[in-house]
Design a protein around this motif. Structure first.
Motif, PDB file in Angstrom:
ATOM      1  N   LYS A  12       0.838  -1.207   0.000  1.00 35.97           N
ATOM      2  CA  LYS A  12       0.000   0.000   0.000  1.00 35.97           C
ATOM      3  C   LYS A  12       0.873   1.257   0.000  1.00 35.97           C
ATOM      4  N   ARG A  14       3.938   1.576  -1.011  1.00 33.56           N
ATOM      5  CA  ARG A  14       4.681   1.746  -2.271  1.00 33.56           C
ATOM      6  C   ARG A  14       3.749   2.138  -3.436  1.00 33.56           C
ATOM      7  N   LEU A  15       2.585   1.538  -3.446  1.00 31.14           N
ATOM      8  CA  LEU A  15       1.666   1.846  -4.545  1.00 31.14           C
ATOM      9  C   LEU A  15       1.173   3.288  -4.481  1.00 31.14           C
ATOM     10  N   GLU A  16       1.082   3.816  -3.256  1.00 28.06           N
ATOM     11  CA  GLU A  16       0.580   5.182  -3.112  1.00 28.06           C
ATOM     12  C   GLU A  16       1.691   6.211  -3.089  1.00 28.06           C
ATOM     13  N   ALA A  17       2.952   5.728  -3.134  1.00 25.86           N
ATOM     14  CA  ALA A  17       4.080   6.642  -2.952  1.00 25.86           C
ATOM     15  C   ALA A  17       4.145   7.711  -4.036  1.00 25.86           C
ATOM     16  N   GLY A  18       3.959   7.304  -5.255  1.00 21.85           N
ATOM     17  CA  GLY A  18       4.135   8.289  -6.327  1.00 21.85           C
ATOM     18  C   GLY A  18       2.849   8.988  -6.726  1.00 21.85           C
ATOM     19  N   VAL A  19       1.812   8.792  -5.932  1.00 20.31           N
ATOM     20  CA  VAL A  19       0.508   9.343  -6.311  1.00 20.31           C
ATOM     21  C   VAL A  19       0.306  10.692  -5.643  1.00 20.31           C
ATOM     22  N   SER A  20      -0.167  11.621  -6.431  1.00 21.07           N
ATOM     23  CA  SER A  20      -0.433  12.943  -5.880  1.00 21.07           C
ATOM     24  C   SER A  20      -1.616  12.873  -4.912  1.00 21.07           C
ATOM     25  N   GLY A  21      -1.471  13.556  -3.802  1.00 21.79           N
ATOM     26  CA  GLY A  21      -2.575  13.581  -2.839  1.00 21.79           C
ATOM     27  C   GLY A  21      -3.739  14.430  -3.315  1.00 21.79           C
ATOM     28  N   GLU A  22      -3.436  15.316  -4.253  1.00 24.92           N
ATOM     29  CA  GLU A  22      -4.489  16.198  -4.758  1.00 24.92           C
ATOM     30  C   GLU A  22      -5.299  15.460  -5.830  1.00 24.92           C
ATOM     31  N   PRO A  23      -6.606  15.428  -5.673  1.00 26.78           N
ATOM     32  CA  PRO A  23      -7.407  14.689  -6.667  1.00 26.78           C
ATOM     33  C   PRO A  23      -7.368  15.365  -8.033  1.00 26.78           C
ATOM     34  N   PRO A  24      -7.202  14.591  -9.085  1.00 27.87           N
ATOM     35  CA  PRO A  24      -7.200  15.187 -10.421  1.00 27.87           C
ATOM     36  C   PRO A  24      -8.606  15.640 -10.811  1.00 27.87           C
ATOM     37  N   ARG A  25      -8.657  16.712 -11.543  1.00 28.03           N
ATOM     38  CA  ARG A  25      -9.916  17.237 -12.103  1.00 28.03           C
ATOM     39  C   ARG A  25     -10.974  17.487 -11.027  1.00 28.03           C
ATOM     40  N   LEU A  26     -10.512  17.984  -9.907  1.00 33.00           N
ATOM     41  CA  LEU A  26     -11.458  18.235  -8.809  1.00 33.00           C
ATOM     42  C   LEU A  26     -12.494  19.284  -9.201  1.00 33.00           C
TER      43      LEU A  26
END
Lengths: 147, 185
Positions: A12, A14-26
């Motif tokens: 979990k 590692r999979l979330e490591a490179g993901v932006s916390g800001e939601p896209p197209r909010l």
């Protein structure tokens, strides 16, 4: 913590490591949410108006029906606007008058002798029962008693 | 902090968009990670993320309570599958040894890493690559479990497979990832 849980946590992280916390197209999502909320609110208002109108119409129709019913229905004693009329006494015209009944009773008694007194008294009672008027019944009783 | 269900109810009943915004922000990270694991093209994640929330918005008035995160995970998975169908990138759940098998065998052939490496040296890219090598069914079970937080019963229902199958797929996925990433068990 068991090994599987450790692995799950590791995956979990590692999979979330490179993901932006800001939601896209909010912005686009919120615009759509706002539009959908407005449509839902309008639909809700329209439903309230529709049901309110239907309820008012049904109430008015019921009131009109009741008024028409009062207008056309014949007068009945149960109506609050009616004064109860006295009920005419049953078949008085076909019955003998009190005076005639008394005369009949006196005649029957005057003809009575010792052996037949009970039969003749029963005949007087029959006449009196046919007439069914209590005050005269008492009067006849008084007569029979010799008062 | 408000519960997820309270936020969703606030939007569904009062049209409170700020509540929905808070919900979107709260679940953005894991949902993107889930979609990245499911979708073959990383660039599609944003599209499917948006589509997921559009579906949630459309169905908000029918929300009757219950855990929000598993619900969002199933909506996200459904949106991802529809997207893959449209782009013809879907892989059958029955394809136990998909095209990733070759990559997996290569990684396994390199030998398990030491425990320390398991903790520190396997990068995010390594993990994603390893997860992508898993057969479709195993990958979906793993992602729904790890990222979506679904129970195995919920996963089995979502994938329309027996509970035992879901458990077996998870076990197989875990063993393969341990070998690939260095757990060695």
């Amino acid at each position: 913590m068991n090994e599987d849980a450790k692995l799950n946590d590791f995956l979990k992280e590692r999979l979330e490591a490179g993901v932006s916390g800001e939601p896209p197209r909010l912005d686009a999502i919120l615009q759509a949410a706002s539009a959908a909320a407005q449509i839902r609110a309008a639909a809700r208002r329209s439903r309230v108006r529709l049901w309110g109108g239907l309820l008012a119409a049904a109430s008015l129709a019921a009131l009109c029906l009741f008024a028409v019913h009062l207008w056309v229905s014949p007068a009945t004693p149960s109506s609050p606007h009616q004064v109860a009329q006295p009920v005419p006494s049953q078949s008085l015209t076909s019955m003998p008058s009190p005076e005639q009944t008394l005369v009949s009773a006196i005649d029957l008694l005057s003809m009575a002798d010792g052996d037949n007194i009970e039969v003749e008294t029963n005949a007087v009672e029959d006449v009196l029962l046919a007439w069914q008027d209590a005050p005269y019944e008492y009067a006849v009783s008084d007569l029979l008693a010799g008062n | 902090m408000e519960e997820d269900s309270q936020l969703l109810f606030a939007y569904a009943r009062r049209g409170d968009v700020q509540s929905l915004a808070a919900l979107v922000r709260r679940h953005a990270t894991w949902m993107q990670a889930l979609l990245r694991g499911m979708l073959p093209v990383a660039a599609d994640v944003d599209d499917v993320f948006q589509e997921t929330w559009m579906r949630v918005i459309r169905a908000a008035s029918r929300y009757r309570g219950g855990l929000v995160k598993p619900y969002l995970a199933t909506v996200a998975r459904s949106a991802a599958i529809d997207h893959m169908r449209r782009t013809r990138a879907t892989v059958s759940l029955d394809d136990e040894e998909g095209e990733g098998a070759e990559v997996a065998s290569t990684m396994v052939a390199e030998g398990p890493l030491a425990d320390e490496a398991f903790e520190s040296q396997a990068t995010s890219d390594d993990v994603r690559r390893a997860v992508n090598t898993l057969p479709e069914g195993q990958r979906q079970v793993l992602l729904l479990r790890v990222e979506g937080g679904l129970s195995f019963r919920e996963i089995a229902d979502e994938l329309s497979v027996p509970l035992g199958t879901a458990l077996t797929w998870m076990r197989s996925a875990t063993l393969k990832l341990r070998k690939m990433l260095g757990g060695g068990k």
